[in-house]
Design an enzyme around this catalytic site. Sequence first.
Site, PDB file in Angstrom:
ATOM      1  N   SER A   1       0.685  -1.046   0.507  1.00 18.75           N
ATOM      2  CA  SER A   1      -0.125  -0.264  -0.186  1.00 18.75           C
ATOM      3  C   SER A   1       0.818   1.432   0.215  1.00 18.75           C
ATOM      4  O   SER A   1       0.357   2.387   0.131  1.00 18.75           O
ATOM      5  CB  SER A   1      -0.556   0.144   1.614  1.00 18.75           C
TER       6      SER A   1
ATOM      7  N   LYS B   1      -8.390   4.091   2.475  1.00 17.26           N
ATOM      8  CA  LYS B   1      -7.326   4.985   2.504  1.00 17.26           C
ATOM      9  C   LYS B   1      -7.248   6.092   1.487  1.00 17.26           C
ATOM     10  O   LYS B   1      -7.247   7.420   0.575  1.00 17.26           O
ATOM     11  CB  LYS B   1      -6.121   4.977   2.900  1.00 17.26           C
TER      12      LYS B   1
ATOM     13  N   ASN C   1      -2.013  -1.743  13.966  1.00 17.52           N
ATOM     14  CA  ASN C   1      -3.588  -1.562  13.728  1.00 17.52           C
ATOM     15  C   ASN C   1      -3.965  -0.655  14.596  1.00 17.52           C
ATOM     16  O   ASN C   1      -4.090   0.640  14.219  1.00 17.52           O
ATOM     17  CB  ASN C   1      -4.236  -2.769  14.130  1.00 17.52           C
TER      18      ASN C   1
ATOM     19  N   TYR D   1      -8.995  -5.449  13.340  1.00 14.43           N
ATOM     20  CA  TYR D   1      -8.242  -5.293  12.657  1.00 14.43           C
ATOM     21  C   TYR D   1      -9.147  -6.314  11.656  1.00 14.43           C
ATOM     22  O   TYR D   1      -8.238  -7.857  11.735  1.00 14.43           O
ATOM     23  CB  TYR D   1      -6.961  -5.451  12.091  1.00 14.43           C
TER      24      TYR D   1
ATOM     25  N   THR E   1     -39.596  27.349  -9.906  1.00 22.55           N
ATOM     26  CA  THR E   1     -40.062  26.216  -9.369  1.00 22.55           C
ATOM     27  C   THR E   1     -39.501  25.490 -11.563  1.00 22.55           C
ATOM     28  O   THR E   1     -40.502  26.084 -11.889  1.00 22.55           O
ATOM     29  CB  THR E   1     -40.479  26.137  -9.194  1.00 22.55           C
TER      30      THR E   1
ATOM     31  N   ASN F   1     -16.447  27.350 -23.546  1.00 19.89           N
ATOM     32  CA  ASN F   1     -16.985  26.065 -22.709  1.00 19.89           C
ATOM     33  C   ASN F   1     -16.797  26.458 -21.527  1.00 19.89           C
ATOM     34  O   ASN F   1     -15.723  26.695 -20.700  1.00 19.89           O
ATOM     35  CB  ASN F   1     -16.558  24.845 -23.254  1.00 19.89           C
TER      36      ASN F   1
ATOM     37  N   GLN G   1      -7.213  -1.684   4.583  1.00 22.15           N
ATOM     38  CA  GLN G   1      -6.133  -1.345   4.375  1.00 22.15           C
ATOM     39  C   GLN G   1      -6.566  -0.369   2.782  1.00 22.15           C
ATOM     40  O   GLN G   1      -6.388   0.712   2.700  1.00 22.15           O
ATOM     41  CB  GLN G   1      -4.965  -2.032   3.315  1.00 22.15           C
TER      42      GLN G   1
ATOM     43  N   GLU H   1     -17.475  21.825 -15.026  1.00 18.44           N
ATOM     44  CA  GLU H   1     -18.500  20.861 -15.485  1.00 18.44           C
ATOM     45  C   GLU H   1     -17.695  19.835 -14.761  1.00 18.44           C
ATOM     46  O   GLU H   1     -18.263  18.754 -14.768  1.00 18.44           O
ATOM     47  CB  GLU H   1     -18.259  21.191 -17.323  1.00 18.44           C
TER      48      GLU H   1
ATOM     49  N   SER I   1     -13.512  25.776 -28.263  1.00 21.93           N
ATOM     50  CA  SER I   1     -12.992  24.619 -29.291  1.00 21.93           C
ATOM     51  C   SER I   1     -12.544  24.747 -30.043  1.00 21.93           C
ATOM     52  O   SER I   1     -12.032  25.262 -30.976  1.00 21.93           O
ATOM     53  CB  SER I   1     -14.064  24.989 -29.505  1.00 21.93           C
TER      54      SER I   1
END
Length: 468
Positions: free
Chosen positions: A31, A333, A118, A325, A163, A293, A330, A298, A285
Amino acid sequence: MSGKQKHNANPMWGGRFESGPDALMREINASIHVDYALYGEDIAGSIAHARMLEASRIITQQEAADIVRGLEQIRGEIDAGQFTVSEDLEDIHMHIEARLKEIIGDAAGRLHTARSRNDQVATDLRLYVRRACDETDRLLQALQAALLKQAGAHTHTIMPGFTHLQSAQPVTFGHHLLAYAEMFWRDRDRFHETRRRANECPLGAAALAGTSFPIDRHMSAKALGFDHPMRNSLDAVASRDFAVDFLAASTTTSLHLSRLAEEMILWSTPQFSFVRLPEGFTSGSSIMPQKRNPDAAELVRGKSGRILGNLVSLCMVLKGLPLAYNKDLQEDKEPVFDSHYQLELCLRAMTGMADGMQADKERMEQAAGWGHATATDLADWLVRECNLPFRDAHHVTGRIVKLADELGVTLEHLHIGELQRIDGRITPEVLSCLSVAQSVKSRTSYGGTSPENVRNAIMEAKERYGIV
Ligand code: ARG
């Protein structure tokens, strides 16, 4: 990579192993590429633990001094990018311990007394989440400041309120922006709550059952700024609800951001033309020269999917997991780190856009009158001045709207004679309530959209949000 390749037994726990792990085992087990980010927390946790072992006379003063000096050297090396990692050493905890041994020799092995990876990793992640909550709070506050600044410039700017995305009633742009500032206020509260609950210390729970060494868990908890040691050793190493809280708070914030992003996208279309987003957050573009854009907006909208995904991902890891544990943990994270990083990006980009957007007041006000947005004001007038029950007033107003549609004019451009033909009780005074400016000005109820309300709301919010 071949599954057959073998390596030497692991120096940290290889006592009962004859051979090292399969190459694939190394790969699935490692990890380090993710938990490397925890090195600062890991070193802080180890220093607090070493000092506590020293005070409890479990290690000597000299050993503690060597350990702390070595750990500080390692922090410097990692800060400077002079630290090499290898999957052989699995995770950040083993990397630091191995390097400590190179620097100070055998005393390094004493650091792990009364501790396990742990409780160590649970401590590290709590420290990380605590810091992430504080950083997110500051970014949310900066976004609120940008929104308040714009709201202050637009207390009198009138826009259509929607609305169903249909013209409903006119509102002020300042009021609309303050709605978001309030959402971000509750978001900040969620991060405060997350921090408060996360702020207890697992260190000293050891592998799962506690330890027979005479440790002082209150001392190490205090040194790391935790409120108290966790009360149950199994809970200390097995629980990740603090990370779920963080991911849930991040998700809610990103949902709020996605709504604001969506409105910015809509408002900046040529069809709406309510705002111009700052050029620096847009792109052109390669084929359509006229385009601008709203890419950043977005992406803010799009990233909410991934931030929610991280929450779901951790929830699924935890579901049905027995105490205490398990290596599944692991997987906790990456979602936390990713959501923190992505949300930070989104908040900063949104702050930039909110700060730099330019509203087109004339265009917004003109659009505010479309769709007979002051029809409710007309119905209210009939109730107030002619004493009609609201339902009847609604009906009369409906007929007036129909007439305006037939004539192709907005309500305020109807002639008084035309109105009176529909209901004889109507007097010329009605015309004054039909403009969008009059409509917003009249909305003075608590929390309503009138310019005066908005001005007061900004002052109150500044103080509450801690913005100077
Ligand atoms: N890298 C591990 C994790 O992140 C550290 C804890 C390992 N504990 C163990 N018993 N193997 O969860």
